[in-house]
Design a protein around this motif. Structure first.
Motif, PDB file in Angstrom:
ATOM      1  N   THR A   1       0.832  -1.211   0.000  1.00  0.00           N
ATOM      2  CA  THR A   1       0.000   0.000   0.000  1.00  0.00           C
ATOM      3  C   THR A   1       0.862   1.254   0.000  1.00  0.00           C
ATOM      4  OG1 THR A   1      -1.763  -1.163   1.186  1.00  0.00           O
ATOM      5  CG2 THR A   1      -1.794   1.243   1.260  1.00  0.00           C
ATOM      6  N   ALA A   2       1.911   1.242   0.829  1.00  0.00           N
ATOM      7  CA  ALA A   2       2.823   2.392   0.881  1.00  0.00           C
ATOM      8  C   ALA A   2       3.492   2.615  -0.470  1.00  0.00           C
ATOM      9  CB  ALA A   2       3.869   2.170   1.966  1.00  0.00           C
ATOM     10  N   GLY A   3       3.858   1.528  -1.133  1.00  0.00           N
ATOM     11  CA  GLY A   3       4.470   1.652  -2.452  1.00  0.00           C
ATOM     12  C   GLY A   3       3.505   2.229  -3.470  1.00  0.00           C
ATOM     13  N   GLY A   4       2.234   1.825  -3.379  1.00  0.00           N
ATOM     14  CA  GLY A   4       1.234   2.355  -4.308  1.00  0.00           C
ATOM     15  C   GLY A   4       0.991   3.839  -4.108  1.00  0.00           C
ATOM     16  N   ILE A   5       0.978   4.274  -2.849  1.00  0.00           N
ATOM     17  CA  ILE A   5       0.779   5.700  -2.561  1.00  0.00           C
ATOM     18  C   ILE A   5       1.988   6.511  -3.016  1.00  0.00           C
ATOM     19  CG2 ILE A   5       0.538   7.383  -0.690  1.00  0.00           C
ATOM     20  CD1 ILE A   5      -1.129   5.290   0.803  1.00  0.00           C
ATOM     21  N   ALA A   6       3.179   5.965  -2.802  1.00  0.00           N
ATOM     22  CA  ALA A   6       4.396   6.670  -3.218  1.00  0.00           C
ATOM     23  C   ALA A   6       4.418   6.869  -4.727  1.00  0.00           C
ATOM     24  CB  ALA A   6       5.624   5.888  -2.767  1.00  0.00           C
ATOM     25  N   ALA A   7       3.824   5.941  -5.463  1.00  0.00           N
ATOM     26  CA  ALA A   7       3.799   6.063  -6.923  1.00  0.00           C
ATOM     27  C   ALA A   7       2.845   7.165  -7.380  1.00  0.00           C
ATOM     28  CB  ALA A   7       3.394   4.728  -7.543  1.00  0.00           C
ATOM     29  N   GLN A   8       1.969   7.642  -6.472  1.00  0.00           N
ATOM     30  CA  GLN A   8       0.995   8.683  -6.827  1.00  0.00           C
ATOM     31  C   GLN A   8       1.360  10.049  -6.243  1.00  0.00           C
ATOM     32  OE1 GLN A   8      -3.125   7.362  -6.050  1.00  0.00           O
ATOM     33  NE2 GLN A   8      -2.311   5.290  -5.739  1.00  0.00           N
ATOM     34  N   LYS A   9       2.588  10.198  -5.752  1.00  0.00           N
ATOM     35  CA  LYS A   9       2.955  11.436  -5.061  1.00  0.00           C
ATOM     36  C   LYS A   9       3.079  12.640  -5.996  1.00  0.00           C
ATOM     37  CE  LYS A   9       7.956  10.608  -5.256  1.00  0.00           C
ATOM     38  NZ  LYS A   9       9.184  10.439  -4.446  1.00  0.00           N
ATOM     39  N   GLU A  10       3.156  12.390  -7.285  1.00  0.00           N
ATOM     40  CA  GLU A  10       3.289  13.494  -8.238  1.00  0.00           C
ATOM     41  C   GLU A  10       2.069  14.413  -8.150  1.00  0.00           C
ATOM     42  OE1 GLU A  10       5.552  15.566 -10.887  1.00  0.00           O
ATOM     43  OE2 GLU A  10       6.083  13.604 -10.046  1.00  0.00           O
ATOM     44  N   GLY A  11       2.316  15.681  -7.837  1.00  0.00           N
ATOM     45  CA  GLY A  11       1.240  16.681  -7.795  1.00  0.00           C
ATOM     46  C   GLY A  11       0.447  16.677  -6.510  1.00  0.00           C
ATOM     47  N   LYS A  12       0.864  15.915  -5.510  1.00  0.00           N
ATOM     48  CA  LYS A  12       0.147  15.860  -4.232  1.00  0.00           C
ATOM     49  C   LYS A  12       1.047  16.362  -3.118  1.00  0.00           C
ATOM     50  CE  LYS A  12      -3.145  12.133  -5.184  1.00  0.00           C
ATOM     51  NZ  LYS A  12      -2.888  11.986  -6.620  1.00  0.00           N
ATOM     52  N   SER A  13       0.422  17.010  -2.154  1.00  0.00           N
ATOM     53  CA  SER A  13       1.176  17.532  -1.009  1.00  0.00           C
ATOM     54  C   SER A  13       1.417  16.408  -0.004  1.00  0.00           C
ATOM     55  CB  SER A  13       0.403  18.672  -0.344  1.00  0.00           C
ATOM     56  OG  SER A  13      -0.828  18.186   0.179  1.00  0.00           O
ATOM     57  N   ASP A  14       2.317  16.679   0.950  1.00  0.00           N
ATOM     58  CA  ASP A  14       2.612  15.675   1.979  1.00  0.00           C
ATOM     59  C   ASP A  14       1.381  15.371   2.820  1.00  0.00           C
ATOM     60  OD1 ASP A  14       5.178  15.571   1.077  1.00  0.00           O
ATOM     61  OD2 ASP A  14       6.008  16.884   2.637  1.00  0.00           O
ATOM     62  N   SER A  15       0.579  16.388   3.092  1.00  0.00           N
ATOM     63  CA  SER A  15      -0.617  16.163   3.914  1.00  0.00           C
ATOM     64  C   SER A  15      -1.621  15.281   3.175  1.00  0.00           C
ATOM     65  CB  SER A  15      -1.263  17.503   4.285  1.00  0.00           C
ATOM     66  OG  SER A  15      -1.638  18.212   3.106  1.00  0.00           O
ATOM     67  N   GLU A  16      -1.724  15.481   1.862  1.00  0.00           N
ATOM     68  CA  GLU A  16      -2.631  14.639   1.076  1.00  0.00           C
ATOM     69  C   GLU A  16      -2.146  13.183   1.048  1.00  0.00           C
ATOM     70  OE1 GLU A  16      -4.549  17.591  -2.275  1.00  0.00           O
ATOM     71  OE2 GLU A  16      -2.485  16.891  -2.574  1.00  0.00           O
ATOM     72  N   LEU A  17      -0.850  13.023   0.909  1.00  0.00           N
ATOM     73  CA  LEU A  17      -0.294  11.665   0.910  1.00  0.00           C
ATOM     74  C   LEU A  17      -0.484  10.997   2.264  1.00  0.00           C
ATOM     75  CD1 LEU A  17       3.034  12.285  -1.069  1.00  0.00           C
ATOM     76  CD2 LEU A  17       0.989  11.112  -1.894  1.00  0.00           C
ATOM     77  N   ASP A  18      -0.282  11.777   3.345  1.00  0.00           N
ATOM     78  CA  ASP A  18      -0.494  11.222   4.692  1.00  0.00           C
ATOM     79  C   ASP A  18      -1.939  10.799   4.884  1.00  0.00           C
ATOM     80  OD1 ASP A  18       2.120  11.537   5.357  1.00  0.00           O
ATOM     81  OD2 ASP A  18       1.839  13.424   6.454  1.00  0.00           O
ATOM     82  N   GLU A  19      -2.846  11.622   4.394  1.00  0.00           N
ATOM     83  CA  GLU A  19      -4.268  11.300   4.531  1.00  0.00           C
ATOM     84  C   GLU A  19      -4.609  10.009   3.773  1.00  0.00           C
ATOM     85  OE1 GLU A  19      -8.671  13.307   3.674  1.00  0.00           O
ATOM     86  OE2 GLU A  19      -6.830  14.433   3.272  1.00  0.00           O
ATOM     87  N   MET A  20      -4.054   9.881   2.565  1.00  0.00           N
ATOM     88  CA  MET A  20      -4.278   8.662   1.783  1.00  0.00           C
ATOM     89  C   MET A  20      -3.727   7.439   2.521  1.00  0.00           C
ATOM     90  SD  MET A  20      -3.310   9.975  -2.066  1.00  0.00           S
ATOM     91  CE  MET A  20      -3.337   8.302  -2.710  1.00  0.00           C
ATOM     92  N   TRP A  21      -2.540   7.611   3.075  1.00  0.00           N
ATOM     93  CA  TRP A  21      -1.899   6.491   3.765  1.00  0.00           C
ATOM     94  C   TRP A  21      -2.707   6.030   4.969  1.00  0.00           C
ATOM     95  CZ3 TRP A  21       0.863   2.401   4.354  1.00  0.00           C
ATOM     96  CH2 TRP A  21       1.318   2.011   5.621  1.00  0.00           C
ATOM     97  N   TRP A  22      -3.078   6.981   5.823  1.00  0.00           N
ATOM     98  CA  TRP A  22      -3.770   6.588   7.048  1.00  0.00           C
ATOM     99  C   TRP A  22      -5.153   6.020   6.755  1.00  0.00           C
ATOM    100  CZ3 TRP A  22      -0.823   5.570  10.723  1.00  0.00           C
ATOM    101  CH2 TRP A  22       0.324   6.321  10.984  1.00  0.00           C
TER     102      TRP A  22
END
Length: 431
Positions: free
Chosen positions: A244-265
């Protein structure tokens, strides 16, 4: 008589001359099939013959060669030159050379015959040299019945979800120890992540199992900075979280850290909740199955026909349509079987959490199942008891074979004269 005596030396000399001619001709090639002993004997004769030849005068050598070349010439054989001979001492010395050659040939022949004579006791000697180990080894194997039940229920749930085009969480409970670095920035991140996980479980969008997960997290404390720590976690869950973490990391383009954190949690929370929900359901099924088998009641005097009749009596209370009558022939057959088969009341295969399989392993690697027992001690006793009988049976077989061998030896002793005569005849036939 004088003619016969004079012909013998002539024949010997002719034979020697023929051998000399054969050995000295450039085109002569010895037969490759000649036995090794014969080759050695021939070389010895050649040396002796040349040594004897050196004692002859040139006239004697010429005479012998001419006689050998004209051996089959009738006219020459009638001449006086054919009847001439070398001196008696030369003939006698050549006779010794031939005698030595023939003696060597005879010895070589005897050796060849001895080598070709079969050893009639070879099989018995071979059998006496080999000692097989027929002893058994004990093997007690733990059978995790709860693990079998978990696998069965989890597999069924995954198949049902697949039929509905859904994905059921893999709730495999296998756990591994994971080591976490806890120095400097790592310690700070560990504390933040633990608090974030607790907070995520308090969110309104958290799954129904959030309260249980939060309670589990509350019981865990991050050690002081500099103290690495290890946690025992479900391997399958950790693998899914990494994916799951790998999938989210692949979508980090154009997203802020807070958005990525929200997706992760959000995704991690759903994944963890789904895993533990499925795992809890499987555990309930496992306990329910054991409870079902443990609920069996002993029914002395009852038959399977009585059980079927009782079930048929209750069926109308739970069905909207009439129940078909029971087949009388079937009831007659079921009446012959007891309701509870002896030895199967609350059978441990259905009620036990763990069982122990006792096996015997022979020297060839074959395994023999002796039984399945509720504790390890009983499994070991089963092998000891079975092995005792096995060893006694082995001793009995050896004793029987020993007695049989004595009987055979006695019979052979009675016929030993015949055996000796046959062996002697075979040996003489080879000479």
């Amino acid at each position: 008589m004088a003619r016969s005596v004079s012909l013998l030396p002539m024949a010997l000399l002719a034979l020697g001359a023929w051998m000399l001619s054969s050995l000295t001709q450039s085109g002569f090639v010895m037969n490759s099939a000649t036995p090794r002993g014969s080759k050695v004997a021939m070389r010895g004769f050649k040396d002796d013959f040349y040594a004897w030849k050196e004692t002859l005068s040139s006239e004697d050598q010429a005479l012998l060669l001419k006689q050998a070349q004209n051996e089959f010439n009738k006219k020459f054989r009638a001449s006086d030159e054919f009847k001439k001979s070398v001196s008696e001492d030369k003939i006698e010395s050549f006779g010794k050379v031939l005698q030595k050659f023939f003696d060597n040939e005879r010895e070589d022949y005897k050796k060849d015959v001895a080598m070709k004579t079969p050893d009639y006791d070879a099989l018995q000697k071979k059998a006496n040299q080999v000692a097989y180990d027929f002893s058994l080894k004990r093997a007690v194997i733990e059978v995790d019945r709860d693990a079998d039940r978990r696998w069965s229920f989890a597999t069924d749930k995954m198949k049902l979800a697949e039929d509905k085009d859904e994905v059921a969480p893999n709730s495999a409970p296998l756990e591994e120890v994971y080591l976490f670095a806890n120095e400097g920035e790592n310690h700070t991140n560990n504390v933040k992540q633990l608090e974030a996980m607790k907070k995520a479980m308090e969110d309104a969008s958290a799954p129904a199992e959030a309260a249980k997960i939060k309670k589990m997290l509350e019981g865990f404390k991050i050690p002081a900075a500099g103290e690495d720590f290890s946690v025992q976690l479900p391997r399958k869950l950790i693998d899914d979280l990494k994916a799951t973490a790998g999938g989210i990391a692949a979508q980090k383009e154009g997203k802020s850290d807070s958005e990525l954190d929200e997706m992760w949690w959000k995704q991690a929370g759903e994944l963890v909740a789904g895993y533990y929900k499925q795992r809890e359901e499987v555990e309930k099924d496992v306990e329910g199955l054991k409870k079902f088998f443990r609920s069996q009641k002993d029914m002395p005097g009852k038959t399977k026909a009585d059980i079927v009749k009782q079930i048929w009596k209750e069926l109308p209370k739970h069905m909207d349509t009439p129940v078909a009558p029971l087949d009388e022939e079937m009831l007659v057959d079921l009446a012959k079987e007891p309701a509870v088969i002896e030895g199967e009341f609350k059978h441990s295969w259905g009620t036990a959490e763990k069982l122990y399989k006792s096996e015997a392993i022979d020297s060839f690697g074959n395994r023999y199942l002796l039984g399945v027992f509720e504790n390890k001690a009983d499994a070991e006793k089963a092998f000891d008891s079975w092995n005792k009988e096995y060893e006694q049976a082995g001793k009995d077989v050896k004793e029987n074979l020993k007695n049989w061998a004595k009987q055979q030896e006695a019979e052979l002793a009675e016929e030993q004269d015949s055996v000796d005569r046959i062996r002697k005849a075979l040996e003489e036939a080879r000479r």
